[in-house]
Design a protein around this motif. Sequence first.
Motif, PDB file in Angstrom:
ATOM      1  N   ASP A 159       0.906  -1.203  -0.054  1.00 14.71           N
ATOM      2  CA  ASP A 159      -0.070  -0.192  -0.047  1.00 14.71           C
ATOM      3  C   ASP A 159       0.757   1.311  -0.086  1.00 14.71           C
ATOM      4  N   PRO A 160       0.129   2.507  -0.649  1.00 17.03           N
ATOM      5  CA  PRO A 160       1.068   3.574  -0.573  1.00 17.03           C
ATOM      6  C   PRO A 160       1.288   4.273   0.819  1.00 17.03           C
ATOM      7  N   LEU A 161       0.346   3.758   1.572  1.00 16.93           N
ATOM      8  CA  LEU A 161       0.812   4.142   3.202  1.00 16.93           C
ATOM      9  C   LEU A 161       1.959   4.020   3.567  1.00 16.93           C
ATOM     10  N   GLY A 162       2.510   2.654   3.159  1.00 15.06           N
ATOM     11  CA  GLY A 162       3.547   2.090   3.636  1.00 15.06           C
ATOM     12  C   GLY A 162       4.785   2.745   2.906  1.00 15.06           C
ATOM     13  N   TYR A 163       4.767   2.955   1.637  1.00 15.19           N
ATOM     14  CA  TYR A 163       5.914   3.446   1.031  1.00 15.19           C
ATOM     15  C   TYR A 163       5.946   5.018   1.286  1.00 15.19           C
ATOM     16  N   ARG A 164       4.830   5.722   1.417  1.00 16.63           N
ATOM     17  CA  ARG A 164       4.947   6.967   1.893  1.00 16.63           C
ATOM     18  C   ARG A 164       5.344   7.245   3.316  1.00 16.63           C
ATOM     19  N   ALA A 165       5.297   6.521   4.275  1.00 18.46           N
ATOM     20  CA  ALA A 165       5.827   6.494   5.575  1.00 18.46           C
ATOM     21  C   ALA A 165       7.471   6.484   5.238  1.00 18.46           C
ATOM     22  N   LEU A 166       8.091   5.384   4.583  1.00 25.58           N
ATOM     23  CA  LEU A 166       9.419   5.380   4.252  1.00 25.58           C
ATOM     24  C   LEU A 166       9.842   6.700   3.345  1.00 25.58           C
ATOM     25  N   GLN A 167       8.972   7.049   2.673  1.00 27.96           N
ATOM     26  CA  GLN A 167       9.399   8.634   1.835  1.00 27.96           C
ATOM     27  C   GLN A 167       9.450   9.519   2.903  1.00 27.96           C
ATOM     28  N   ALA A 168       8.609   9.754   3.814  1.00 26.44           N
ATOM     29  CA  ALA A 168       8.687  10.601   4.853  1.00 26.44           C
ATOM     30  C   ALA A 168       9.751  10.621   5.741  1.00 26.44           C
ATOM     31  N   PHE A 169      10.188   9.570   6.024  1.00 25.24           N
ATOM     32  CA  PHE A 169      11.430   9.589   6.889  1.00 25.24           C
ATOM     33  C   PHE A 169      12.417   9.949   5.902  1.00 25.24           C
ATOM     34  N   GLU A 170      12.769   9.713   4.830  1.00 23.82           N
ATOM     35  CA  GLU A 170      13.717  10.074   4.060  1.00 23.82           C
ATOM     36  C   GLU A 170      13.600  11.674   3.809  1.00 23.82           C
ATOM     37  N   LEU A 171      12.565  12.252   3.593  1.00 21.96           N
ATOM     38  CA  LEU A 171      12.431  13.839   3.621  1.00 21.96           C
ATOM     39  C   LEU A 171      12.490  14.350   4.843  1.00 21.96           C
ATOM     40  N   ALA A 172      12.116  13.740   5.860  1.00 26.20           N
ATOM     41  CA  ALA A 172      12.596  14.162   7.555  1.00 26.20           C
ATOM     42  C   ALA A 172      13.938  14.328   7.753  1.00 26.20           C
ATOM     43  N   ASP A 177      18.231  17.267   9.428  1.00 27.33           N
ATOM     44  CA  ASP A 177      19.619  16.889   9.401  1.00 27.33           C
ATOM     45  C   ASP A 177      19.633  15.601  10.443  1.00 27.33           C
ATOM     46  N   LEU A 178      19.135  14.725  10.158  1.00 28.18           N
ATOM     47  CA  LEU A 178      19.005  13.408  10.883  1.00 28.18           C
ATOM     48  C   LEU A 178      19.902  12.426  10.179  1.00 28.18           C
ATOM     49  N   ASP A 179      21.210  12.693  10.304  1.00 32.20           N
ATOM     50  CA  ASP A 179      21.889  11.463   9.656  1.00 32.20           C
ATOM     51  C   ASP A 179      21.701  10.154   9.834  1.00 32.20           C
ATOM     52  N   GLY A 180      21.440   9.427   8.868  1.00 27.88           N
ATOM     53  CA  GLY A 180      21.187   8.020   9.343  1.00 27.88           C
ATOM     54  C   GLY A 180      19.788   7.431   9.823  1.00 27.88           C
ATOM     55  N   PHE A 181      18.818   8.500   9.959  1.00 23.55           N
ATOM     56  CA  PHE A 181      17.400   8.186  10.671  1.00 23.55           C
ATOM     57  C   PHE A 181      16.635   7.111  10.190  1.00 23.55           C
ATOM     58  N   ARG A 182      16.686   7.339   8.684  1.00 25.88           N
ATOM     59  CA  ARG A 182      15.728   6.126   8.130  1.00 25.88           C
ATOM     60  C   ARG A 182      16.279   4.804   8.080  1.00 25.88           C
ATOM     61  N   GLU A 183      17.593   4.608   7.830  1.00 20.20           N
ATOM     62  CA  GLU A 183      18.180   3.217   7.988  1.00 20.20           C
ATOM     63  C   GLU A 183      18.260   2.861   9.396  1.00 20.20           C
ATOM     64  N   ARG A 184      18.423   3.683  10.499  1.00 18.06           N
ATOM     65  CA  ARG A 184      18.304   3.319  11.829  1.00 18.06           C
ATOM     66  C   ARG A 184      17.070   2.755  12.295  1.00 18.06           C
ATOM     67  N   VAL A 185      16.003   3.582  11.841  1.00 15.79           N
ATOM     68  CA  VAL A 185      14.337   3.570  12.233  1.00 15.79           C
ATOM     69  C   VAL A 185      13.786   2.475  11.756  1.00 15.79           C
ATOM     70  N   VAL A 186      13.805   2.474  10.549  1.00 12.97           N
ATOM     71  CA  VAL A 186      12.915   1.290   9.769  1.00 12.97           C
ATOM     72  C   VAL A 186      13.267   0.063  10.176  1.00 12.97           C
ATOM     73  N   PRO A 187      14.216  -0.754  10.275  1.00 14.04           N
ATOM     74  CA  PRO A 187      14.184  -1.920  10.989  1.00 14.04           C
ATOM     75  C   PRO A 187      13.473  -2.377  12.242  1.00 14.04           C
ATOM     76  N   ARG A 188      13.684  -1.194  12.999  1.00 10.10           N
ATOM     77  CA  ARG A 188      12.779  -1.382  14.266  1.00 10.10           C
ATOM     78  C   ARG A 188      11.291  -1.206  14.257  1.00 10.10           C
ATOM     79  N   LEU A 189      10.703  -0.996  13.157  1.00  6.91           N
ATOM     80  CA  LEU A 189       9.352  -0.811  13.066  1.00  6.91           C
ATOM     81  C   LEU A 189       8.565  -2.135  12.890  1.00  6.91           C
ATOM     82  N   TYR A 190       7.360  -2.068  13.232  1.00  4.66           N
ATOM     83  CA  TYR A 190       6.384  -3.164  12.851  1.00  4.66           C
ATOM     84  C   TYR A 190       5.592  -2.968  11.612  1.00  4.66           C
ATOM     85  N   THR A 191       5.989  -3.827  10.575  1.00  6.42           N
ATOM     86  CA  THR A 191       5.156  -3.444   9.268  1.00  6.42           C
ATOM     87  C   THR A 191       4.018  -4.380   9.170  1.00  6.42           C
ATOM     88  N   GLU A 192       2.722  -3.802   9.356  1.00  6.14           N
ATOM     89  CA  GLU A 192       1.307  -4.423   9.173  1.00  6.14           C
ATOM     90  C   GLU A 192       1.097  -4.620   7.729  1.00  6.14           C
TER      91      GLU A 192
END
Length: 314
Positions: A159-172, A177-192
């Motif tokens: 679903d687009p809600l899932g890929y938009r979450a990842l895109q939002a993390f990248e843009l955020a 200036d959150l160096d490595g934020f997406r790579e650090r956070v995404v593996p710790r999320l629960y994917t529904e």
Amino acid sequence: MGHTRAAVTRRGFLTAIGTVGVGALAGCTGVTGTESGPVSLLCAGSLARTVERHVGPAFREQTGRAIHGEYHGSNAVMRMVQEGVERPDAVVSADATLLRDRLYGVATDWDVTFAANSLGLCYDEATEPGEQLAAGTPWYEVVGGADDGAIAIGDPELDPLGYRALQAFELAQRAHDLDGFRERVVPRLYTEPDEPQLLAGVETGSRAGAVVYQNMAADRGLPFVEFPDRYNFSNAALADHYATASYTTDDGYTATGRPILYSATVCDDADDPAGGRALVQYLCENPSVLTAAGLRVGEQLPGEHGSVPPEVNV
């Protein structure tokens, strides 16, 4: 509770919807091809409550016809139609471009956009992350410090809600200036994998929060922190900026970031195309029903794309 578990669930989920969906729609269309049976709808999961609690009752009151809805992530919906697994009377996607990319030339050659939305973080105030969010702590600090599995996102493969979450993390990450934020956070999320169930964990207290659309939180009366315009995908003027983030699914489809637009169409070989068109027309003509469910309907909506049939007046 991370991505490995979700990947296994995803395969089973796709198999299940491919098997169960045909019977669900075929067995519930009532008097097929007449104006008395239910209109079958295959729809983005983020609109499940919107259709069942708002659009469905109002449509039935106006037309005398029920809506039989089946709800999944929009990418799963498009693939089901694209692969010929299902042919409902009407199809609704949470990503207008996804619908055009997947279905034009396969099942339809037109769609209408009828609503917009915004992305953010819904949360349970009784949890520690929820308390922090309620106190004004920046959402990215809360998510970055949350326990594994405490925050949920949709499945970006489905679903687009899932890929938009990842895109939002990248843009955020860039915006703050959150160096490595997406790579650090995404593996710790629960994917529904089942989008309509994304907020179930927040409602029961088993999860602290979930990245969702604004309407999903509003319709449940749950607290919601809207992301800034630079990564909430609500501002059409920022389309070029959103497009700098992207996600490529396992089957090779690349979704670039874009404003959230819901669109609807009718399949060429629908059992009841007149019923499908009537439902699409209703979505275009009744913005108050949509805004009551937490969606947005601006001056540019509804809009048309492709060879919209004369029976649908936009």
